[in-house]
Every structure is written in C-alpha cells, then in structure tokens.
Design an enzyme around this catalytic site. Structure first.
Site, mmCIF file in Angstrom:
data_model
loop_
_atom_site.group_PDB
_atom_site.id
_atom_site.type_symbol
_atom_site.label_atom_id
_atom_site.label_comp_id
_atom_site.label_asym_id
_atom_site.label_seq_id
_atom_site.Cartn_x
_atom_site.Cartn_y
_atom_site.Cartn_z
ATOM 1 N N LYS A 193 46.832 54.209 62.132
ATOM 2 C CA LYS A 193 45.409 54.265 62.120
ATOM 3 C C LYS A 193 44.881 55.464 63.164
ATOM 4 O O LYS A 193 45.562 55.873 63.850
ATOM 5 C CB LYS A 193 44.817 53.242 62.604
ATOM 6 C CG LYS A 193 44.650 51.860 61.743
ATOM 7 C CD LYS A 193 44.206 50.362 62.424
ATOM 8 C CE LYS A 193 44.154 49.482 61.409
ATOM 9 N NZ LYS A 193 43.355 49.530 60.235
ATOM 10 N N ARG A 215 47.693 41.092 54.135
ATOM 11 C CA ARG A 215 47.792 40.252 52.927
ATOM 12 C C ARG A 215 49.615 40.027 52.761
ATOM 13 O O ARG A 215 50.038 39.165 51.950
ATOM 14 C CB ARG A 215 47.380 41.138 51.636
ATOM 15 C CG ARG A 215 47.972 42.680 51.627
ATOM 16 C CD ARG A 215 47.286 43.585 50.875
ATOM 17 N NE ARG A 215 45.969 43.968 51.662
ATOM 18 C CZ ARG A 215 45.161 44.967 51.155
ATOM 19 N NH1 ARG A 215 45.095 45.280 49.775
ATOM 20 N NH2 ARG A 215 44.145 45.375 51.723
#
Ligand code: BES
Ligand code: MN
Ligand code: ZN
Length: 510
Positions: A287, A361
C-alpha cells in the site's frame, strides 16, 4: 506497559430522586427542539427545574441560548438552590426523529462534553418523558459508556477524567423498570468498548498471538469455550489460504475459536466470523504510505466478533454460537505470498492470488469453511474488507451481502434496532464472472468495478449452500475524526448488530 486507558469505570444506576435532591456533580437535562419551561407538555421537567433554580432555566430559554438544537449546550453553575453543583442543558434535536442511534449520540455527546471539564465525577441524567422507553434507556446507557472511552492508551501524562457514577433519574416510572435496559445496555457497551480497545492497540502490541490471548482472557472471564489453532494445526488441516497471508510475517497466524452453549446439542449453530488482520501493509502488493498506519484497525471484524461473543456470554440467549477469528499480519518479505501465486484453500478450491492486498478474503475463506465443517447452520462474517465500501457508503453504514434473504432481513432489522446501520447490496452471479481465474477455481480480485461486491462474491464461493451473510465494515470500524459522541479511532462497529441478531434469533426460537 499500558495504562488503564479505556477501562470503563462508570457505574450506572436508576432512581426516582426528586429534582431538588439530586446529589451529583452535574444533572444532565436533554432538551428537544421546541421545548421550553413554559411548554405545558414538558412542564414536569423543565418547569420544575426552573422552579428549583428560581428562574435560571427560563432565562436561558428567554435569551435564546438553548433552543434544543442538536449538540448545543448550556452549562450552569450553582443554579439557585439546585442541589447539583451544575446543570447541563443539552440540545437533543428533533424529537420526531428519535431512534436508538440519535439517543445514543445524545447521551454520548453529553458525557463527552462533561469529561472535557474538570472535576466532574458523578452525573445524573434526567430521563424525560420522551425518553421513557426501554429501548431509549438502553441507548442512553450505551451512548454514555461508549462516549466516555478514548483511545489514549499510551499517553504518559495528563489526568484521566472519567465519570464514575451515572444515575438515571426517572420522571415518572418506577426506576426498577430501567434495570433490564441498564443490564443489556451495559453488556453491549462494555463489549463495544472491549472491541474498541483491541482496535486501538498498535500492531506491535496487538499481534495475532496477542489478539488470541485477549480473546482467551475474555473467554475465561465470561465462561466461553476457547481454542486457538496455531500454524502447525492449520497446515495439518490444509488452510492454505490463511497460511498464505501469514507467510510474509514473523508473527505466526492464529485461528481463534470461541464457543457459547456448545453442549446444548440441538438446533441452529450460528457462526460469527471476523477478519483479524492485525496489520495490513498490502504485502508484496504494498500500500502507499499515506494512512497506512490506519491498517492496525484491519482486525475490526475480529474485534467485533470477540466483543459480540462477550455480549452473548453475558446476555445468555438460548442458541449455540461459535465465534471464529482468523488472525494474521499481512507483510512483504522474502517468504511472502506473491502476485500470481496459486494457493489451495481448506475447502479444496484453488485461488489465484492476483493482488496480495486482497488478503482479508483469503483468511476469511478458510475461516468460513472451518465454521461450516464444524457444523455451522448459518454464517455471518464482519470484515474491513474493501476500500470500495468506504467510497460507496462512507462512515454511516456498513455494506451487507449474502445468500439468504431471511438472514439479510434479520441483520438489517438487528442493525436498525441498535443503531449499527447496514445497507444491502446485490450479489448477482454476473459479479462472479469478474473473479473467474484462467488458472485456478477463482481469483482474489476483479477489475476496478464493484469492488465490495466481487469481494463478497469471492466469500460466497466458500459459504456454498449454508445461509451466509457478510458485513463490510471498512467504513464504519473506525472514525478518522472525533465526533461529539465518540472519540476518534476504533468504533467497535459490528458488536451490537451481531449480538442483537443472535439475541433476536434465540427469542424467535423460544
Ligand atoms: N483492509 C483493506 C480494506 C480497507 C481499505 C479497509 C481502506 C479500510 C480502509 C483490504 O485488505 C484491502 O486492501 N482491500 C483492497 C482490495 C483490492 C486489492 C482489490 C482495497 O480495497 O483496495
Ligand atoms: Mn489489504
Ligand atoms: Zn485488509
């Protein structure tokens, strides 16, 4: 190392003390728009107060200083012969739009106004007629307890101001009518504050092992079953998706399992599953630096499940529940998972990992399968899953998607009741096309479209035919700025909607 930063020490009681005899540092009086001491409907409270204060209250209204506008306030000292040292008139806004959330915010904001003052340790809250309802009393309790807590866990100096006692003063009813509301509200708010404290902890403290340790501490205290799988057990079971995420980190992953009422043999088994990424750097798909520090909150779903399990343990619904928190860091390293890697999940389905930043996820996939293998008849997960959810819904509502309409409806209702509001989004099979993989059964990211939905669709692959719903709490799990009713940082969002959902399910069965 840390101070008792967020420990809630507020003791809440109810009484029917006469207005002139309340012996507290402050009396909080909510004022709705349009209410005045002259107004006949509200006469019992404001007019009585005006009488006790020998006109001090009416003069505030006459000068237009208090109109009931939300979050406006007037603090009076030594108002006539009033027995409380201070009187806080607090703007409660429009009474016609009263709901649990607005009442929580009213109480929280009033408490936060007071803790910014010096020398206030005890308060009374006047439960005026419009607030005399069990749901609103519960909301007052929750708002006050949540409002008082801040995230300054590691501030070395500066006094810690807390309100130690809060007396709910009823206008008319028997104060014992408030007891259930106080009990439920306290259980809920303590659990929200537990989740917030887990969130506030920095990731160098709140590692996966530490998250498991705190869950264990809570379980021992509240009488829940506790188990935490380590990486060897995960390997043995075949949790390739969860393990793929923790590969890059020195901190081993954990899978926390909390059990409530496990031995009640029959019926539904509700699984609550929460994303416990204790820090999300993105991994190799790293990120940008800006706001990366906020990714310590990426365990907000896990914290919500731990908090909800505490509330459930205290409120004892007649249903079986398991709380599952897959916990891991997501870091880059020479061992880390790489874009393009393919991993085999516990379900047997293979996953092409196109972006290592779509890690939530992956860990949830194995946790959901674990829940189903353990006999769950219904699964609800909560996760700070996608930035797209923040874009779509902001901080006001969490996104809700799932495979079972009754489950979705029940969650929406549970959320409206407790003020943790959800908004359903679609989950048509068309969205599933976007995450088809050329090499494996599914890939972990789609294109730039419908990011929250494709993330949910990915999870749906692992829920299979078991009724399942997913809360994307990316926008609601923490607040970037302080609000009148809550400190900045972790909100504990999810605790109450999950716990409330479970309580509703249990009473529907009874
Ligand atoms: N934890 C983040 C989601 C997130 C982002 C929560 C910002 C709160 C605020 C999640 O693991 C993530 O990185 N998601 C990616 C998915 C993308 C790579 C498909 C995202 O949303 O950018
Ligand atoms: Mn991520
Ligand atoms: Zn994440």
């Amino acid at each position: 190392m840390w101070k008792e930063g967020t420990k809630n020490k507020m003791k809440i009681s109810a009484s029917r003390t006469a207005l002139g005899e309340i012996n507290k540092d402050v009396l909080i009086v909510p004022v709705f728009e349009g209410e005045t001491p002259r107004d006949s409907e509200h006469a019992s409270a404001l007019a009585a107060l005006d009488h006790v204060t020998r006109g001090a209250v009416a003069s505030v209204f006459e000068d237009g200083e208090m109109t009931g506008k939300r979050d406006s306030s007037v603090l009076l000292h030594k108002a006539g012969p009033l027995s409380t040292k201070r009187l806080l008139l607090y703007g409660a806004g429009n009474a016609a739009t009263l709901d649990s959330l607005s009442v929580q915010r009213l109480a929280g904001a009033a408490i936060r106004t007071l803790i910014k003052q010096r020398g206030i340790r005890s308060a009374a809250f006047l439960v005026t007629r419009k607030l005399e309802r069990e749901a609103w009393v519960r909301a007052i309790v929750e708002g006050a307890l949540i409002g008082q807590v801040s995230g300054e866990l590691y501030r070395s100096n500066g006094e810690k101001r807390v309100i130690e006692t809060l007396d709910l003063v009823g206008e008319l009813p028997d104060p014992s009518d408030f007891e259930a509301a106080i009990r439920i509200g306290t259980a809920m708010a303590d659990s929200v504050n537990l989740a917030r404290e887990l969130g506030y902890e920095p990731s160098n403290v709140m590692t996966p092992s530490e998250l498991a340790r705190r869950a264990e501490e809570m379980a021992a205290r509240e009488g829940l079953e506790f188990e935490a799988l380590g990486e060897d057990e995960m390997k043995h079971l075949g949790m390739g998706a969860l393990l793929a995420v923790s590969r890059g980190s020195q901190e081993p992953a954990r899978l926390v399992v909390l059990g409530y009422n496990e031995n009640a043999n029959e019926g539904e088994l509700i699984a609550l599953v929460g994303k416990g990424i204790t820090f999300d750097s993105g991994g190799i798909s790293i990120k940008p630096a800006e706001k990366m520090e906020e990714m310590k909150y990426d365990m907000g779903g896990g914290a919500a499940v731990i908090g909800a399990m505490q509330a459930i343990a205290r409120l004892k619904p007649n249903v079986r529940v398991i709380g599952i928190v897959p916990a891991s860091e997501n870091l880059p390293s020479g061992r880390a998972l790489k874009p393009g890697d393919v991993v085999r999940s516990l379900s047997g389905k293979t996953i092409e990992v196109v972006n290592t930043d779509a890690e939530g996820r992956l860990i949830l996939a194995d946790a959901i399968t674990y829940a189903i293998n353990g006999g769950a008849t219904c699964v609800v997960d909560a996760a700070t899953l996608t930035g797209a959810c923040v874009v779509a819904l902001g901080e006001a509502r969490a996104a809700l998607m799932g495979t079972d309409q009754r489950l979705i409806d029940d969650l929406v209702k549970a959320g409206e009741q407790c003020g943790e509001r959800l908004w359903p989004m679609p989950l048509d099979d068309d969205y599933g096309e976007i995450i088809r993989s050329d090499i494996a059964d599914v890939k972990n990211v789609g294109n730039r479209t419908a990011g929250s939905i494709t993330a949910a669709y990915f999870l749906k692959h692992f829920a299979g035919s078991v009724p399942w719903a997913h809360l994307d709490i990316a926008g609601t799990a923490w607040t970037e700025k302080e609000k009148p009713y809550i400190a900045k940082g972790a909100t504990g969002f999810g605790v109450r909607v999950l716990a409330n959902f479970v309580l509703n399910r249990a009473s529907a069965r009874a």
